[in-house]
Design a protein around this motif. Structure first.
Motif, PDB file in Angstrom:
ATOM      1  N   ARG A 136       1.202 -14.030   9.346  1.00 39.19           N
ATOM      2  CA  ARG A 136       0.319 -15.199   9.235  1.00 39.19           C
ATOM      3  C   ARG A 136       0.787 -16.066   8.076  1.00 39.19           C
ATOM      4  N   LYS A 137       1.166 -17.284   8.345  1.00 39.65           N
ATOM      5  CA  LYS A 137       1.748 -18.157   7.332  1.00 39.65           C
ATOM      6  C   LYS A 137       0.702 -18.623   6.328  1.00 39.65           C
ATOM      7  N   GLU A 138      -0.429 -19.049   6.812  1.00 41.79           N
ATOM      8  CA  GLU A 138      -1.472 -19.523   5.921  1.00 41.79           C
ATOM      9  C   GLU A 138      -2.826 -19.412   6.616  1.00 41.79           C
ATOM     10  N   GLU A 139      -3.859 -19.426   5.810  1.00 47.11           N
ATOM     11  CA  GLU A 139      -5.210 -19.320   6.351  1.00 47.11           C
ATOM     12  C   GLU A 139      -5.557 -20.602   7.103  1.00 47.11           C
ATOM     13  N   PRO A 140      -5.989 -20.496   8.364  1.00 46.08           N
ATOM     14  CA  PRO A 140      -6.324 -21.712   9.114  1.00 46.08           C
ATOM     15  C   PRO A 140      -7.587 -22.361   8.571  1.00 46.08           C
ATOM     16  N   CYS A 141      -7.727 -23.642   8.814  1.00 43.59           N
ATOM     17  CA  CYS A 141      -8.941 -24.318   8.381  1.00 43.59           C
ATOM     18  C   CYS A 141     -10.093 -23.941   9.306  1.00 43.59           C
ATOM     19  N   PHE A 142     -11.310 -24.111   8.798  1.00 45.73           N
ATOM     20  CA  PHE A 142     -12.472 -23.713   9.583  1.00 45.73           C
ATOM     21  C   PHE A 142     -12.588 -24.524  10.866  1.00 45.73           C
TER      22      PHE A 142
END
Length: 423
Positions: free
Chosen positions: A214-220
């Protein structure tokens, strides 16, 4: 040296939990069968075993802030295979029932919604409001069961002796139906806003999960769109709950929920077209654009002829809704109560929605048949039940439409469950 953890059981919480559907939690002896067989439970910190432990110990703070109670779709597999009959699925349902009572403000509404004893005062509010309107309008038009004809010049219904049954003539939308439901809708939005804010604030204590790749936390927002795409429109988690051992009623559960959802969507579109046509036409005429205003008003003018596209959509919505209700009610009635129970919240919601659909269809049929003695009282009950569904939505089981959607989206954001496209 290990750290000491202070456990402070809340026995009052345990009793409340047992009262709203978790009455068999003491039977659990922690075999973990429930977590093993659950098709949705994540491998890291699976549920509902840990919830059973926390509930037995009365760990209220952990349970009320637990995002996993919203990830369960209550398929009942864990309860079916529990060797002790502890009904872990019922426990998660009971925890959600408690959440409905306490997430939104005005907890008195949640308390009234938690038992049949509170039904009368909740129903009395809309019953009194529309009863007063009925009495006032009956005095104005000269009858409790009037008939009307349309006055095109004034854009209004005029009472006549041998006219048609017109619900909008007795309950005028301009200053009874529409203003009241606009206030009710605003009240519902406020309740959900406060409830969702409290829920997300509680979720902030949830640990985040590191997902390899997982590259980065997705936005809500992207998580919310993913939830609408997969869990709502496709009912993917309902389908995931089924396996080779699921019976026919369980397999039809997802379809029943989906048809009921599409039925409500169709009826919402119908209501939106009617409201837009009526108020849009009024606004255009007020601005002096009379011709266009009359055209727009005609689009949403009620009662509509049976061949009108919007009326046909209303028939489709009613049909889909009733089909879904039949499937869900049949499953609920045939549940093995020794393994999975039905609470007051379950039956209240089913009966309320049945009443909304049946009174809506009944009012239409009695109006078409010209039976004013039945048409107006049935429509009166329809107004009451629609009011109850909307006004008390944040405190009812149907509130999961919002709360579960937010919880699923938040769970995807922190990595608790994968995005739908990654499954």
């Amino acid at each position: 040296m290990s750290n000491t953890v202070k456990v402070q059981p809340d026995l009052k919480f345990v009793k409340e939990l047992q009262a709203v559907g978790g009455d068999s939690l003491k039977k659990c002896y922690q075999c973990a069968t429930c977590s093993v067989v659950c098709p949705l439970s994540p491998a890291d910190g699976p549920y509902p075993r840990k919830e059973m432990v926390w509930a037995q110990w009365g760990l209220k703070d952990r349970l009320v802030n637990d995002i996993d109670i919203w990830l369960c779709h209550n398929c009942g597999t864990c309860s079916d295979l529990c060797p002790r009959g502890a009904k872990p699925g019922d426990l998660l349902s009971a925890l959600r029932n408690m959440a409905y009572r306490n997430l939104a403000p005005l907890p008195i509404i949640g308390k009234l919604m938690s038992s049949s004893a509170g039904l009368l005062p909740l129903a009395a509010i809309p019953a009194i409001i529309y009863g007063i309107i009925w009495v006032i309008m009956a005095g104005k038009v000269g009858s409790f069961l009037p008939t009307f004809e349309w006055n095109a010049l004034d854009h209004s219904w005029v009472p006549v002796a041998d006219g048609d049954i017109i619900f909008g003539g007795l309950f005028p939308g301009d200053y009874t139906i529409d203003p009241i439901f606009m206030v009710v809708f605003a009240f519902m939005i406020w309740g959900f806003y406060a409830g969702v804010r409290n829920m997300v604030k509680a979720f902030d204590a949830q640990p985040k999960t590191f997902i390899v790749g997982r590259k980065e936390e997705p936005c809500f927002c992207s998580c919310l769109i993913d939830t609408f795409k997969h869990e709502i429109l496709n009912h993917s988690q309902f389908n995931d709950c089924n396996d080779d051992h699921s019976d026919e009623l369980d397999q039809k559960r997802a379809g029943g929920h989906r048809m009921l959802m599409f039925g409500f969507v169709a009826l919402m579109i119908v209501t939106g077209v009617v409201a837009t046509g009526h108020w849009g036409g009024w606004l255009l005429r007020t601005l002096g654009i009379t011709g266009l205003g009359d055209i727009v008003s005609a689009i949403g003018h009620t009662p509509m002829p049976l061949y009108h596209p919007i009326k046909l959509l209303a028939f489709v919505g009613a049909g889909l809704g009733i089909y879904g209700l039949v499937a869900l009610t049949k499953r609920r009635v045939n549940l093995d109560q020794a393994k999975q129970s039905s609470s007051w919240y379950d039956w209240y919601l089913i009966v309320l929605i049945w009443t909304i659909f049946l009174t809506g269809v009944g009012a239409f049929l009695f109006r078409v048949m010209g039976v004013a003695l039945l048409a107006y009282p049935v429509y009166y009950v329809h107004l009451i039940t629609v009011f109850m569904m909307l006004a008390y939505l944040p405190w009812s089981k149907l509130g999961h439409l919002v709360y579960r959607t937010v919880a699923l989206s938040y769970a995807k954001k922190i990595g608790r469950i994968p995005m739908g496209d990654d499954k």
